[in-house]
Scaffold this motif. Structure first.
Motif, short mmCIF file in Angstrom:
data_model
loop_
_atom_site.label_atom_id
_atom_site.label_comp_id
_atom_site.label_asym_id
_atom_site.label_seq_id
_atom_site.Cartn_x
_atom_site.Cartn_y
_atom_site.Cartn_z
N GLN A 5 0.75 -1.24 -0.05
CA GLN A 5 0.02 0.00 0.01
C GLN A 5 0.87 1.21 -0.03
N LEU A 6 2.04 1.16 0.27
CA LEU A 6 2.82 2.34 0.53
C LEU A 6 4.48 1.81 0.40
N VAL A 7 5.04 2.83 -0.46
CA VAL A 7 6.43 2.83 -0.75
C VAL A 7 7.30 3.95 -0.21
N VAL A 8 8.11 3.61 0.90
CA VAL A 8 8.75 4.76 1.30
C VAL A 8 10.22 4.96 0.79
N LEU A 102 11.63 8.74 -12.11
CA LEU A 102 10.23 9.17 -12.49
C LEU A 102 9.28 7.87 -12.99
N GLU A 103 10.02 6.93 -13.69
CA GLU A 103 9.14 5.95 -14.16
C GLU A 103 8.77 5.25 -12.91
N LEU A 108 4.02 3.53 -9.52
CA LEU A 108 3.33 3.30 -8.25
C LEU A 108 2.00 4.23 -8.46
N ARG A 109 1.87 5.43 -8.73
CA ARG A 109 0.64 6.22 -8.81
C ARG A 109 -0.30 5.39 -9.74
N ILE A 113 -0.61 2.81 -5.19
CA ILE A 113 0.40 2.76 -4.18
C ILE A 113 0.85 4.04 -3.61
N ARG A 114 0.90 4.40 -2.53
CA ARG A 114 1.24 5.53 -1.93
C ARG A 114 2.58 5.66 -1.94
N ILE A 115 3.07 6.94 -2.27
CA ILE A 115 4.68 7.41 -2.17
C ILE A 115 4.84 8.43 -1.04
N ALA A 116 5.82 8.04 -0.21
CA ALA A 116 6.37 8.87 0.67
C ALA A 116 7.74 8.93 0.55
#
Length: 256
Positions: A5-8, A102-103, A108-109, A113-116
């Motif tokens: 759900q999230l990639v940090v 950037l790719e 992820l978008r 999937i959320r990006i932090a």
């Protein structure tokens, strides 16, 4: 397998190209202010909150029983010189994303999937980098994005009680998005402190990149869930190994 759900992602060396410029600024500040720190020692503490690093190295040089006021004075001086050098660098030097960054962000978008982005930098220089890359577009006053922004969240080390290798920035990102289980989170960085923060947060994966500040051999010596030559390879891993299994798991759950 639980869904991602999230990639940090770390910034300098992971999503922002860093050819050891941060280390150079740190070394210059140390030399200018009388702090003795070898290149190997500076490299070893990359990824951690910068003021904390100066506190640590000055403590090592002055000794455990050094006068507290003297220690604070030396740290303040070194940190101020470092800030001036670092901000001047990011205002004038080329600031570009790393290979495949950037790719990966676009991918992820597309996957929802959320990006932090997390960093050992303080907020002022973090914002400077975000503006240079135009990654600040769409971020609100809390540095949280919207449906059109490139990233979903930015967290700087001075916005948590303790920077890396503590897991607090990852945990703050999870809290922001209402994620309670770290097994839904992947963490990616290019330093030992990045890897440790992901391990301590209990992430499903804490991965290292070997095209940043540390080599494959240096990161292989640290606990990790996989090392990648670039974000290109990390995206391929997600496409080929992770997401297909998630889709299969969801389909089986639907059938049952």
């Amino acid at each position: 397998m639980k869904t991602v759900q999230l990639v940090v992602l770390d910034m300098a060396g992971t999503t922002v190209r860093d050819q050891h410029e941060v280390e150079a600024c740190f070394a210059q500040a140390a030399t200018a202010t009388g702090l003795q720190a070898s290149a190997e020692r500076i490299l070893a503490v990359q990824g951690q909150a910068k003021r904390f690093v100066f506190e640590l190295l000055w403590q090592e040089q002055l000794g455990a029983h050094a006068d507290a006021a003297l220690h604070t004075q030396r740290v303040d001086h070194s940190y101020q010189v470092f800030r001036e050098l670092l901000e001047a660098h990011y205002r004038t030097a080329e600031v570009v994303p790393t290979e495949g960054c950037l790719e990966l962000l676009a991918f992820l978008r597309q996957q929802g999937i959320r990006i932090a982005l997390t960093t050992g930098f303080y907020r002022e220089v973090t914002n400077l980098i975000l503006r240079r890359l135009h990654w600040d577009i769409g971020l609100d006053a809390h540095y949280q994005g919207n449906g059109q922004s490139i990233i979903d969240l930015s967290i700087a080390s001075d916005e948590v009680a303790e920077g890396r290798p503590a897991p607090l920035m990852i945990q703050q990102a999870m809290h922001t998005f209402g994620i309670t289980d770290p097994q839904h989170v992947y963490n990616v960085g290019d330093t030992p402190s990045d890897l440790e923060s992901g391990q301590r947060a209990g992430c499903a994966g804490s991965f290292g990149l070997t095209n940043g500040t540390h080599t494959h051999a240096q990161l292989a010596a640290c606990p990790n869930d996989g090392l990648f030559a670039s974000l290109v390879a990390f995206q391929q891993y997600l496409e080929q190994e992770v997401l297909p299994k998630q889709i299969t798991t969801v389909r089986r759950e639907d059938i049952s």
